[in-house]
Design an enzyme around this catalytic site. Structure first.
Site, short mmCIF file in Angstrom:
data_model
loop_
_atom_site.label_atom_id
_atom_site.label_comp_id
_atom_site.label_asym_id
_atom_site.label_seq_id
_atom_site.Cartn_x
_atom_site.Cartn_y
_atom_site.Cartn_z
N LYS A 64 -16.93 21.20 5.95
CA LYS A 64 -17.46 19.85 6.24
C LYS A 64 -18.56 19.65 7.25
CE LYS A 64 -13.76 18.00 6.55
NZ LYS A 64 -12.70 19.11 6.51
N THR A 65 -18.50 20.27 8.24
CA THR A 65 -19.49 20.16 9.22
C THR A 65 -20.60 21.11 8.99
OG1 THR A 65 -17.70 19.82 11.15
CG2 THR A 65 -19.98 20.53 11.82
N ASP A 109 -17.55 12.75 11.73
CA ASP A 109 -16.41 13.33 11.44
C ASP A 109 -15.21 12.40 11.68
OD1 ASP A 109 -15.15 15.76 10.67
OD2 ASP A 109 -15.12 16.73 12.81
N THR A 158 -10.47 14.25 6.37
CA THR A 158 -9.54 14.94 5.56
C THR A 158 -8.65 14.10 4.60
OG1 THR A 158 -8.20 14.31 7.62
CG2 THR A 158 -9.11 16.56 7.59
N ARG A 217 -12.51 28.95 8.03
CA ARG A 217 -12.55 29.10 9.20
C ARG A 217 -11.35 29.95 9.83
NH1 ARG A 217 -11.65 23.48 11.14
NH2 ARG A 217 -13.90 23.66 11.90
P1 ADP Z 1 -14.79 21.75 8.55
O1 ADP Z 1 -15.92 20.71 9.34
O2 ADP Z 1 -14.44 21.23 7.12
O3 ADP Z 1 -13.53 21.55 9.59
P2 ADP Z 1 -16.52 24.01 9.30
O4 ADP Z 1 -17.78 23.24 8.50
O5 ADP Z 1 -16.42 23.65 10.83
O6 ADP Z 1 -15.18 23.02 8.74
O7 ADP Z 1 -16.31 25.22 8.89
C1 ADP Z 1 -15.55 26.04 9.85
C2 ADP Z 1 -15.89 27.53 9.68
O8 ADP Z 1 -16.10 27.99 8.56
C3 ADP Z 1 -17.57 27.70 10.11
O9 ADP Z 1 -17.57 28.56 11.33
C4 ADP Z 1 -18.19 28.14 9.08
O10 ADP Z 1 -19.00 29.22 9.39
C5 ADP Z 1 -17.16 28.83 8.05
N1 ADP Z 1 -17.52 28.54 6.87
C6 ADP Z 1 -16.97 26.99 6.09
N2 ADP Z 1 -17.51 26.98 4.78
C7 ADP Z 1 -17.97 28.20 4.66
C8 ADP Z 1 -18.74 28.50 3.60
N3 ADP Z 1 -18.63 27.96 2.23
N4 ADP Z 1 -19.32 29.92 3.55
C9 ADP Z 1 -19.35 30.58 4.67
N5 ADP Z 1 -18.95 30.21 5.75
C10 ADP Z 1 -18.08 28.93 5.95
#
Ligand code: ADP
Length: 335
Positions: A64-65, A109, A158, A217
């Protein structure tokens, strides 16, 4: 502490920054959301206006981030980041909103955790690009309406179901992120290994992908632990032996479950005879916050068919007993 915890702390966020895809084209998997988002962004760029507000929902660690950062990059705007819990008072949000520039992307977030007054201020800002700034205190306080430049809110949650309908309705587009397939996670792992400059063997990538609970992650985190293992106790190459070594050390099992997941399953099967049991009782038994159990452990356990949610509470399935090597209670007693 948990190697397969799908939430990240600050240190981990720093390690992750290097592995984040910067453009939509580099974002692995999520074909539906990626396609929808690319349409929304291309249309906005063609009209030379900021894109509609975007809500992203899904368990932690699914991107998401990363997508919020990509949206800002794709529309050539600056990214401002905050979170529901970080905004204590409506005034905090007013300060952020009034400093926004045209095309900025405001990432919020855990938007489901915004306090009510901030939430109401956000409706107005999202709909009318307006914020009422309160100056002074008590009876002398006055409210000054301030108009804002067009900007885009990207909200992440979430639990989309927890968002009040009026807030949900202000998002022009909602993307639901799904758990990744093992093949997609292998792609994430190969990309990350390339960025880290390490040699990751095919069989090791496949093994890690199948133990990463559908979550990039976790895949990236396991990769770093295998890198540690290969360097200190292996040959330096990230091969299958190093993968198995690291997975053993960090107690990640065949399905990618770790201690918390297994504790939840064990409590359900052994303490509560398979359930049904309420979330809070279950959380107290394993020594965790209900929200952690619900958002971090449960979605994957449900997806794997190990537990089911019923109106009366959580129940273990025969697969849960099987996974723990326990005998299920006689048929008929379950469900
Ligand atoms: P969320 O915000 O949903 O908790 P993040 O965007 O922070 O998740 O992603 C967590 C990690 O996973 C990041 O370091 C990112 O590099 C990796 N990641 C997430 N989605 C992908 C994707 N589709 N392709 C490659 N790496 C991803």
């Amino acid at each position: 502490d948990r190697v397969v915890d799908s939430a990240a702390d600050d240190l981990e966020r720093a390690a992750e920054a290097a592995l984040r895809p910067r453009r939509l084209a580099d974002f692995v998997g999520q074909p539906v959301v990626r396609d929808q988002l690319s349409l929304v962004l291309d249309a906005a760029n063609a009209r030379n206006t900021p894109p509609d507000h975007v809500l992203l929902s899904g368990p932690p660690g699914l991107g998401k981030t990363t997508l919020a950062m990509i949206i800002a990059a794709e529309v050539d705007g600056a990214l401002r980041m905050t979170s529901g819990p970080a905004i204590q008072h409506a005034g905090d949000l007013a300060a952020i909103l009034s400093s926004l520039q045209e095309r900025d992307v405001l990432f919020i977030d855990e938007i489901h955790r915004l306090a009510r007054p901030a939430e109401e201020m956000l409706y107005l800002a999202m709909e009318d690009y307006r914020v009422d700034v309160v100056v002074g205190k008590g009876p002398g306080a006055t409210s000054i309406p301030l108009s804002l430049p067009p900007f885009t809110v990207v909200g992440a949650t979430t639990r989309a179901g927890l968002l009040p309908a009026p807030l949900r309705d202000r998002f022009g587009f909602t993307g639901h992120l799904e758990f990744y397939s093992p093949a997609e996670l292998e792609q994430v792992l190969r990309r990350s290994a390339g960025l880290l400059g390490v040699e990751l063997r095919g069989d090791a990538a496949a093994e890690l992908a199948s133990r990463s609970r559908g979550t990039p992650r976790i895949a990236n985190r396991l990769l770093r632990r295998v890198q540690d293992f290969a360097q200190v106790r292996g040959t330096g190459v990230l091969d299958l032996a190093a993968a198995h070594g690291a997975l053993d050390v960090f107690e990640v099992d065949r399905l990618g479950l770790d201690r918390l997941d297994r504790a939840v399953l064990q409590a359900l099967c052994q303490r509560f005879g398979g359930g049904p049991v309420g979330l809070t009782t279950l959380a107290v038994t394993v020594g965790e916050e209900p929200e952690t159990v619900e958002t971090v452990a449960e979605p994957f356990l449900v997806r794997e068919g190990l537990i089911v949610r019923t109106p009366r509470g959580r129940m273990a399935t025969p697969a849960a007993y099987d996974h723990l090597g326990l005998r299920p209670p006689s048929e008929g007693m379950l469900f």
